[in-house]
Design an enzyme around this catalytic site. Structure first.
Site, short mmCIF file in Angstrom:
data_model
loop_
_atom_site.label_atom_id
_atom_site.label_comp_id
_atom_site.label_asym_id
_atom_site.label_seq_id
_atom_site.Cartn_x
_atom_site.Cartn_y
_atom_site.Cartn_z
CG ASP A 78 -0.32 0.13 2.53
OD1 ASP A 78 0.87 0.50 2.57
OD2 ASP A 78 -0.96 -0.15 3.54
CB SER A 79 0.20 4.75 -0.78
OG SER A 79 -0.75 5.11 0.21
N GLY A 80 1.24 3.64 2.16
CA GLY A 80 1.70 4.17 3.44
C GLY A 80 0.94 5.42 3.83
CG PHE A 82 -4.78 4.70 7.23
CD1 PHE A 82 -6.03 5.29 7.18
CD2 PHE A 82 -4.40 4.06 8.40
CE1 PHE A 82 -6.89 5.24 8.27
CE2 PHE A 82 -5.24 4.00 9.50
CZ PHE A 82 -6.49 4.59 9.42
CG ASP A 133 -5.21 7.69 -0.72
OD1 ASP A 133 -4.28 6.87 -0.52
OD2 ASP A 133 -6.26 7.66 -0.04
CD GLN A 181 -9.50 8.67 0.50
OE1 GLN A 181 -10.51 8.85 1.21
NE2 GLN A 181 -8.57 7.78 0.81
N GLY A 208 -10.55 5.48 2.20
CA GLY A 208 -11.26 6.13 3.31
C GLY A 208 -11.90 5.14 4.25
CG ASP A 258 -5.91 -4.71 2.58
OD1 ASP A 258 -5.67 -4.36 3.75
OD2 ASP A 258 -6.22 -3.91 1.68
CB CYS A 313 -6.86 -24.66 9.49
SG CYS A 313 -7.51 -24.69 11.18
CB CYS A 316 -10.10 -27.50 12.24
SG CYS A 316 -10.73 -25.90 12.80
#
Length: 361
Positions: A78-80, A82, A133, A181, A208, A258, A313, A316
């Site tokens: 991701d862009s970082g 946030f 963004d 956004q 957002g 994600d 898994c 389980c």
């Protein structure tokens, strides 16, 4: 759905796909082999944290974040944005048209720009690069929301330019994702979507905060983005989310998701279980197709059943509810590992079911 695969350096990944958040190049309590064994085909890493904590020199030395963490599957960075915005908006920095000035963990002032974000993501050598963004805060006024959209579009143009520069330098062409956004203002979301489409991306992300004041998911925004995107675009639910939210967004055409929920919840004794007797019997079309299992409830302390019969898994397939309850009770680290493995497998099964029931045609 026009695209059936997510292209990665290590082969095509079937869509839709869920990428758990390996924020600092790790999913807490697990190693890369554990993650792969849950049939999770990719992870998301955080550009800001890796830029701050690992840095350019070591990433270059390893030839990318995948080599650093020994992860040979899909990768999104991701862009970082946030994280940087959160730091700046808490009073430790400033947002301008140039970029974001913030104080690093060492107290040093730094400038983080769209160009720095994209160029560092190329060093990370991921399969998808996300542009920087400006996050539209929940409850933002119309004027403030307009400002974030204006800056988001401006930064998207600069990001695209830097991306094209990096493609020429490296010969690599990862996906480039624009981020929409505009908060809860549907007209602004539409305006932002159309402007980003005009710039040209491989897909768009629902940016957002997606939760409304009444704590429900804002499907209206998701729909506006989907309806105003080209049919060949990848649609990405950034930070989405809860299983039923993923199912509903998938019905609108979203194919990438994600979220921190499955791993964070696992560490806080919240496991996801399908309300079905077997994997074959899972029906995601039902309203209540899953529920939560909290292992330290007294009633589970003596049960010899697995956490879920609709799961294959490590937990389980090998251990009982009472054993997991015991591990949590004595605060053994293996409880966190097993619970995290279980929740990740729940999500990979969810993607399998969406492909079968929603995208089977």
């Amino acid at each position: 759905m026009s695209q059936k695969f997510f292209r990665s350096k290590n082969g095509n990944i079937q869509l839709p796909v869920f990428f758990p958040d390996a924020t600092r190049a790790v999913l807490r309590t697990l190693d890369s082999v554990d993650i792969k064994n849950t049939k999770t085909p990719g992870v998301l890493v955080n550009t800001y944290h890796l830029y701050e904590e690992i840095g350019i020199k070591l990433i270059k030395k390893h030839g990318g974040i995948g080599n650093f963490m020994n992860w040979k599957e899909g990768l999104i960075s991701d862009s970082g944005g946030f994280q940087v915005m959160s730091i700046a908006k808490k009073g430790s920095g400033k947002i301008s048209d140039e970029g974001v000035i913030f104080k690093s963990e060492g107290g040093k002032k730094e400038l983080f720009t769209p160009e720095i974000s994209v160029s560092f993501q190329f060093l990370l050598n991921t399969d998808m690069v996300v542009v920087l963004d400006e996050f539209t805060e929940p409850g933002a006024s119309l004027e403030k929301a307009k400002e974030t959209v204006r800056r988001t579009i401006s930064w998207a143009k600069r990001s695209k330019k830097e991306y094209e520069k990096q493609v020429k330098l490296t010969g690599r062409k990862p996906y480039l994702l624009g981020v929409v956004q505009g908060g809860d203002y549907l007209d602004l979301r539409k305006e932002c979507t159309k402007a980003l489409v005009e710039i040209g991306f491989d897909g768009l992300g629902y940016g957002g905060w997606p939760i409304k004041d009444d704590k429900t998911f804002n499907y209206d925004v998701a729909r506006v983005i989907a309806e105003n995107s080209p049919s060949n675009y990848l649609l990405y639910g950034l930070g989405v989310g809860k299983p039923h939210e993923i199912v509903e967004c998938a019905r609108m055409g979203y194919t990438i998701f994600d979220c921190v929920l499955p791993t964070r919840d696992a560490r806080h004794k919240r496991l996801y279980v399908y309300n079905a007797k077997s994997i074959k019997d899972i029906d995601i079309k039902k309203k209540d197709f899953y529920s939560y299992y909290v292992p330290d409830k007294e009633k589970y302390a003596s049960q010899i059943d697995p956490v879920s019969s609709a799961c294959d898994c490590l937990l389980c397939s090998n251990y009982s509810r009472s054993y997991l309850a015991h591990l949590f009770k004595i605060k053994d680290a293996s409880a966190l590992r097993l619970a995290t493995i279980h929740n990740l497998r729940f999500y990979s099964i969810l993607m399998e079911k969406i492909r079968e029931e929603i995208f089977k045609e």
